[in-house]
Design an enzyme around this catalytic site. Structure first.
Site, PDB file in Angstrom:
ATOM      1  N   THR A 110       0.793  -1.221   0.000  1.00  0.00           N
ATOM      2  CA  THR A 110       0.000   0.000   0.000  1.00  0.00           C
ATOM      3  C   THR A 110       0.825   1.271   0.000  1.00  0.00           C
ATOM      4  O   THR A 110       1.992   1.276   0.436  1.00  0.00           O
ATOM      5  CB  THR A 110      -0.920   0.005   1.252  1.00  0.00           C
ATOM      6  OG1 THR A 110      -1.641   1.238   1.335  1.00  0.00           O
ATOM      7  CG2 THR A 110      -0.101  -0.150   2.520  1.00  0.00           C
ATOM      8  N   TYR A 134      -2.035   0.673  10.366  1.00  0.00           N
ATOM      9  CA  TYR A 134      -2.235  -0.064   9.113  1.00  0.00           C
ATOM     10  C   TYR A 134      -0.986   0.006   8.244  1.00  0.00           C
ATOM     11  O   TYR A 134      -0.471  -1.021   7.779  1.00  0.00           O
ATOM     12  CB  TYR A 134      -3.438   0.509   8.362  1.00  0.00           C
ATOM     13  CG  TYR A 134      -3.562   0.013   6.944  1.00  0.00           C
ATOM     14  CD1 TYR A 134      -3.910  -1.306   6.666  1.00  0.00           C
ATOM     15  CD2 TYR A 134      -3.318   0.868   5.862  1.00  0.00           C
ATOM     16  CE1 TYR A 134      -4.016  -1.767   5.358  1.00  0.00           C
ATOM     17  CE2 TYR A 134      -3.422   0.418   4.556  1.00  0.00           C
ATOM     18  CZ  TYR A 134      -3.771  -0.892   4.309  1.00  0.00           C
ATOM     19  OH  TYR A 134      -3.868  -1.340   3.017  1.00  0.00           O
TER      20      TYR A 134
END
Length: 296
Positions: A110, A134
């Site tokens: 990501t 995250y």
């Protein structure tokens, strides 16, 4: 070629399931072994290291495609262990099993591994500095793969959308049903990326697998406000909505969230395009193609 597809029910996993069928045996997994779209999957518990290792050892795939992740960005701030279990620890087990079985691990990461303080597109060599749980757990997963000694392709992507599951595109269309005005953040930049683009690019990359870390998003860039504006313009054009809601641009500080979002998430994908001889589509083109599937 035998492909073990982990996370077949997700946005990217579902599209991979379709794209990888040519000349490949795809074995799809879900967390509970349920049918997806009437198609059978096998159960794989990503919180159970023994289950992961045993399944990989028994199946002996040529390729493991890990499209599973803990993606609840804000929730991860409170559920740190859950995010770590899926995004880091399970990935480390997959990487070890891939090394042991001499198979290729394809993993998706990501833009959140970066701080977002750039003003030019991030390159693979730029130093990661995540600002959220995250992002940190996804970076830890990357590093576990690099340290494992397995053959791998890591694809960092961003702003994923599709015509299924929960994502910004579907959220906007849902909100437009009951709201004449929507306030949308206009100071975060990224490249909206269709899940199908990721799946097809992966299929092409597997034809000439080259170990490495790559950025994989649509071309072009916009803000969430710009993304929403294009969504509603296209939705009105194809009859998904009767009238576009009024969009009001706001800043990040006007829309506080538990996790800090990167202000600038645009990724430089030239390395991917060069190595695999692929021209990635512009995000607006991909959005139009995606929304054609949603026409009434």
């Amino acid at each position: 070629m035998k492909v073990l597809l982990i996370g077949a029910e997700g946005q990217v996993g579902y599209e991979l399931w379709h794209a990888l069928q040519f000349n490949r045996e795809v074995i799809p997994t879900t967390s509970d072994g349920r049918d997806v779209g009437g198609m059978t999957t096998i159960k794989l518990d990503l919180s159970d290291a023994q289950d992961i290792s045993k399944k990989i050892d028994n199946i002996k795939p040529d390729v493991i495609c890990n499209a599973a992740a803990y993606t609840q960005v804000d929730q991860a701030e409170a559920e740190t262990e859950a995010a770590k279990s899926i995004n880091h620890e399970a990935v480390a087990v997959m990487a070890d099993a891939a090394r042991r079985n001499k198979c290729l691990l394809v993993h998706y990461s990501t833009d959140y591994v970066f701080s977002g303080d750039h003003k030019v597109p991030w390159k693979e060599k730029d130093r990661p500095n995540p600002t959220s749980v995250y992002g940190q757990t996804k970076l830890d997963g990357e590093q576990a793969i690099l340290a494992s000694g397995c053959e791998y392709m890591i694809f960092r992507t961003a702003w994923v959308f599709s015509n299924r599951r929960q994502n910004f595109l579907k959220t906007m269309l849902r909100l437009a049903e009951n709201n004449q005005q929507l306030k949308i953040v206009n100071d975060q930049q990224g490249a909206p990326t269709w899940a199908t683009t990721i799946a097809l690019a992966t299929m092409l990359a597997l034809n000439i697998p080259e170990t490495g870390l790559y950025h994989l998003t649509s071309n072009g860039a916009t803000t969430w406000f710009g993304f929403a504006k294009k969504i509603f313009s296209q939705a009105e054009k194809i009859g998904l909505i009767e009238q576009q809601p009024e969009l009001v641009p706001i800043s990040t500080k006007d829309f506080p969230t538990a996790a800090q979002r990167p202000k600038y998430s645009v990724l430089n994908c030239r390395q991917f395009e060069g190595v695999f001889n692929v021209k990635l589509p512009h995000w607006q083109t991909a959005l139009q193609l995606c929304m054609q599937r949603m026409k009434p």
